[in-house]
Design an enzyme around this catalytic site. Structure first.
Site, PDB file in Angstrom:
ATOM      1  N   GLY A  88      15.483 -16.522  53.719  1.00 27.74           N
ATOM      2  CA  GLY A  88      15.329 -15.107  53.409  1.00 27.74           C
ATOM      3  C   GLY A  88      16.147 -14.651  52.221  1.00 27.74           C
ATOM      4  O   GLY A  88      16.704 -15.467  51.470  1.00 27.74           O
ATOM      5  N   GLN A  89      16.236 -13.334  52.052  1.00 27.72           N
ATOM      6  CA  GLN A  89      16.878 -12.744  50.889  1.00 27.72           C
ATOM      7  C   GLN A  89      18.095 -11.916  51.327  1.00 27.72           C
ATOM      8  O   GLN A  89      18.855 -12.360  52.177  1.00 27.72           O
ATOM      9  CB  GLN A  89      15.834 -11.938  50.109  1.00 27.72           C
ATOM     10  CG  GLN A  89      14.646 -12.823  49.692  1.00 27.72           C
ATOM     11  CD  GLN A  89      13.641 -12.132  48.815  1.00 27.72           C
ATOM     12  OE1 GLN A  89      13.980 -11.340  47.934  1.00 27.72           O
ATOM     13  NE2 GLN A  89      12.372 -12.418  49.027  1.00 27.72           N
ATOM     14  N   ILE A 163      14.494 -11.190  60.651  1.00 33.02           N
ATOM     15  CA  ILE A 163      14.591 -12.553  61.175  1.00 33.02           C
ATOM     16  C   ILE A 163      14.999 -13.476  60.035  1.00 33.02           C
ATOM     17  O   ILE A 163      14.429 -13.424  58.949  1.00 33.02           O
ATOM     18  CB  ILE A 163      13.250 -13.027  61.763  1.00 33.02           C
ATOM     19  CG1 ILE A 163      12.823 -12.143  62.934  1.00 33.02           C
ATOM     20  CG2 ILE A 163      13.342 -14.489  62.211  1.00 33.02           C
ATOM     21  CD1 ILE A 163      11.423 -12.445  63.448  1.00 33.02           C
ATOM     22  N   GLY A 175      19.486 -16.014  63.186  1.00 30.78           N
ATOM     23  CA  GLY A 175      18.635 -15.453  64.217  1.00 30.78           C
ATOM     24  C   GLY A 175      17.986 -14.146  63.842  1.00 30.78           C
ATOM     25  O   GLY A 175      17.270 -14.065  62.843  1.00 30.78           O
ATOM     26  N   CYS A 193      15.410  -7.708  52.097  1.00 33.61           N
ATOM     27  CA  CYS A 193      14.432  -8.801  52.145  1.00 33.61           C
ATOM     28  C   CYS A 193      13.501  -8.800  50.938  1.00 33.61           C
ATOM     29  O   CYS A 193      12.394  -9.348  50.992  1.00 33.61           O
ATOM     30  CB  CYS A 193      13.631  -8.757  53.438  1.00 33.61           C
ATOM     31  SG  CYS A 193      14.660  -8.904  54.907  1.00 33.61           S
TER      32      CYS A 193
END
Length: 233
Positions: A88-89, A163, A175, A193
């Site tokens: 992710g970011q 997430i 998580g 994100c």
């Protein structure tokens, strides 16, 4: 309540002791959380520790996933920024947000990354249903989203949960994070994100002033419906 598209206990452990369910009694510094996860994941793989689901809150901070873009950190001096090492970011963590670190051995469950992420999504959606909130998954947008007809038309959506996971030798860590009652203005220091077209929301923002204990209870009930029994520690 559990989505009909997901069979009960799709990620139940084949054998052995259930995961520990641990609720941190006080905010946990992010470096401490990373170190604890690293140690637990190694021990789970070695067979010297049980799986663990760890519920925490953090002081206000930003984390960068492996796909984070520098330009998405709008206010680099606002809060501490940490490299998370997860997928992710950029994301925000802080008081009023329930962060759940999920350290599960997929060797003893299902070695399927896509199915695991879908199970995490359904876990959040089922938890939200317990508060009469309908969560959605959208292609190309990671996390769980809620429609906002109260904001008028055209209909828009806000993100209520994120997430981001990592697997090491099929043991998961990092998580989910669910916005219960955080200061939503703290998200303004990043592009959450990497998505600019949509906002963020929380249970409180949706008119649901629930307690963190109530959220934790719902999270546990929904988790056990998908991943199997846990044991509170």
């Amino acid at each position: 309540m559990l989505s009909e598209t997901l069979n009960p206990l799709p990620f139940a452990k084949k054998d052995g002791l259930p995961p520990e369910w641990v609720v941190a009694p006080a905010p946990v510094p992010y470096p401490e959380a990373l170190a604890a996860m690293e140690a637990r994941v190694a021990a789970i793989h070695d067979g010297t520790a049980r799986e663990r689901v760890w519920l925490v809150e953090h002081p206000p901070l930003y984390t960068a996933g492996v796909s984070a873009r520098k330009e998405d950190l709008i206010s680099p001096d606002r809060f501490d920024v940490f490299d998370a090492g997860r997928g992710g970011q950029y994301t925000y963590h802080g008081p009023g947000q329930r962060v759940v670190y999920v350290m599960l051995d997929l060797n003893a469950r299902q070695k399927d990354v896509r199915a695991f992420v879908q199970a995490l999504e359904h876990w959040i959606i089922d938890t939200l249903w317990r508060f009469n909130v309908e969560g959605h998954i959208r292609d190309g947008r990671v996390g769980v989203w809620v429609e906002r007809p109260d904001k008028g038309y055209p209909l828009t959506e806000d993100k209520i949960a994120a997430i981001g996971i990592k697997l090491r030798r099929w043991v998961s860590f990092h998580g989910i994070s669910l916005n219960v009652e955080p200061d939503l203005s703290h998200f303004d220091g990043i592009v959450p994100c990497g998505i600019t077209e949509y906002g963020v929301t929380s249970l409180l923002d949706l008119g649901l002033p629930v307690t963190m204990d109530e959220v934790d209870y719902a999270l546990r009930q929904s988790f056990e419906a998908i991943f199997g029994r846990v044991e509170a520690v």
